[in-house]
Design a protein around this motif. Structure first.
Motif, mmCIF file in Angstrom:
data_model
loop_
_atom_site.group_PDB
_atom_site.id
_atom_site.type_symbol
_atom_site.label_atom_id
_atom_site.label_comp_id
_atom_site.label_asym_id
_atom_site.label_seq_id
_atom_site.Cartn_x
_atom_site.Cartn_y
_atom_site.Cartn_z
ATOM 1 N N TYR A 1 0.706 -1.140 0.054
ATOM 2 C CA TYR A 1 -0.005 0.108 -0.035
ATOM 3 C C TYR A 1 1.040 1.085 -0.050
ATOM 4 N N ASP B 1 -2.494 -5.233 -3.532
ATOM 5 C CA ASP B 1 -2.329 -3.855 -3.382
ATOM 6 C C ASP B 1 -3.484 -3.106 -2.723
ATOM 7 N N SER C 1 -3.452 1.657 -3.860
ATOM 8 C CA SER C 1 -2.192 2.815 -3.789
ATOM 9 C C SER C 1 -2.628 3.868 -4.573
ATOM 10 N N THR C 2 -2.176 5.040 -4.357
ATOM 11 C CA THR C 2 -2.268 6.248 -5.163
ATOM 12 C C THR C 2 -1.171 7.047 -5.568
ATOM 13 N N THR D 1 2.673 3.086 -7.008
ATOM 14 C CA THR D 1 2.810 1.806 -6.867
ATOM 15 C C THR D 1 2.286 0.695 -7.993
ATOM 16 N N VAL D 2 0.976 1.062 -8.375
ATOM 17 C CA VAL D 2 0.280 0.432 -9.182
ATOM 18 C C VAL D 2 1.053 0.482 -10.616
ATOM 19 N N ASP D 3 1.809 1.662 -10.989
ATOM 20 C CA ASP D 3 2.326 1.691 -12.466
ATOM 21 C C ASP D 3 3.560 0.818 -12.357
ATOM 22 N N ILE E 1 3.711 -2.125 -10.311
ATOM 23 C CA ILE E 1 3.227 -3.325 -10.525
ATOM 24 C C ILE E 1 2.757 -3.908 -12.106
ATOM 25 N N ARG E 2 2.157 -2.829 -12.793
ATOM 26 C CA ARG E 2 2.107 -3.154 -14.330
ATOM 27 C C ARG E 2 3.286 -3.144 -14.984
ATOM 28 N N TRP F 1 -2.539 -10.238 -9.517
ATOM 29 C CA TRP F 1 -2.546 -9.034 -9.002
ATOM 30 C C TRP F 1 -3.878 -8.132 -8.864
ATOM 31 N N SER G 1 -5.461 -4.136 -7.252
ATOM 32 C CA SER G 1 -5.443 -3.075 -6.363
ATOM 33 C C SER G 1 -6.673 -2.315 -6.089
ATOM 34 N N GLU G 2 -7.164 -2.719 -4.792
ATOM 35 C CA GLU G 2 -8.320 -2.128 -4.177
ATOM 36 C C GLU G 2 -8.335 -1.993 -2.779
#
Length: 242
Positions: free
Chosen positions: A13, A40, A43-44, A47-49, A51-52, A61, A63-64
């Motif tokens: 997170y 995840d 995350s803002t 982090t998600v970028d 992961i992608r 994966w 993200s929520e």
């Protein structure tokens, strides 16, 4: 040799500063039969970028929003298909590229919980060797160094009412019921600045329940030994600050 499927679950997170290090540690393992899962918490921070960026190396994966670290870990358990599950959360990493490959050599019982050592970055020491009842009464086994049978985790899950120490509660409850086997290898690096060390006073339920949990699992004498040991550590820390 049997090469069981190992599910590695990373919970994150807003971990943009550390998530890539953890991902690389997992996907660069020499052991070939790994199912990598990232949960995840919405995350803002970028982090998600990251992961992608490695999505082709990740089996699953999402993200929520979640209800905390153990809710996220339970989500990972729910989707895991491996025979064993290891949790390598954002900020942590394996000790070397052969960590899983070396650990699996010790696996023989499908219902056995296997654990090794962790290298504590902040103090430059290995933690904590083969556990006994008095050691478990003193402190927890690092979950980053544990390989849990997935069948056990799927049956019990982590108790999310313990917001910081649900893994410790799980290990205490399992100690007298399950077979624990020590792997004489350093499995991971451990960030001593994680949630369980920074926010430990926030888990008020664990603070209330600790005595009975430890006594039930480890015995009264070991509870007393562990309490004295922890008190001596706190005194030593205070003396160093004077």
């Amino acid at each position: 040799m049997d090469y069981p499927l190992i599910s590695v679950v990373t919970v994150s997170y807003n971990a943009v500063a550390t998530i890539e290090q953890t991902i690389l540690s997992v996907i660069n393992q020499t052991y070939s039969n790994i199912e990598y899962i990232i949960i995840d918490g919405g995350s803002t921070d970028g982090t998600v970028d990251i992961i992608r960026k490695y999505a082709d190396k990740i089996a699953y994966w999402v993200s929520e929003p979640d209800k905390g670290i153990y809710d996220a870990m339970n989500k990972g358990i729910a989707v895991a298909t491996g025979e064993w599950i290891n949790f390598m959360n954002a900020g942590d990493s394996y000790y070397n590229r052969q960590s899983i490959e070396q650990a699996v050599l010790f696996f023989y019982g499908k219902e056995t919980i296997y654990y090794g050592d962790a290298w504590i970055n902040s103090i430059g020491k290995k933690y904590w060797g083969r556990f006994s009842s008095w050691k478990l009464a003193t402190g927890n086994i690092c979950h980053q160094a544990i390989f849990y049978p997935s069948s056990l985790l799927k049956m019990i899950l982590f108790d999310t009412s313990y917001c910081i120490f649900a893994d410790y509660v799980f290990n205490l409850n399992a100690w007298k019921k399950c077979q624990f086997e020590y792997i004489p290898k350093i499995i991971c690096y451990y960030d001593f600045g994680g949630t369980s060390t920074q926010d430990k006073d926030k888990d008020k339920r664990f603070i209330c329940d600790r005595q009975i949990l430890v006594i039930n699992s480890c015995g009264f004498v070991n509870y007393c030994i562990g309490s004295v040991y922890r008190a001596l550590i706190k005194i030593n820390i205070l003396l160093k600050q004077i």
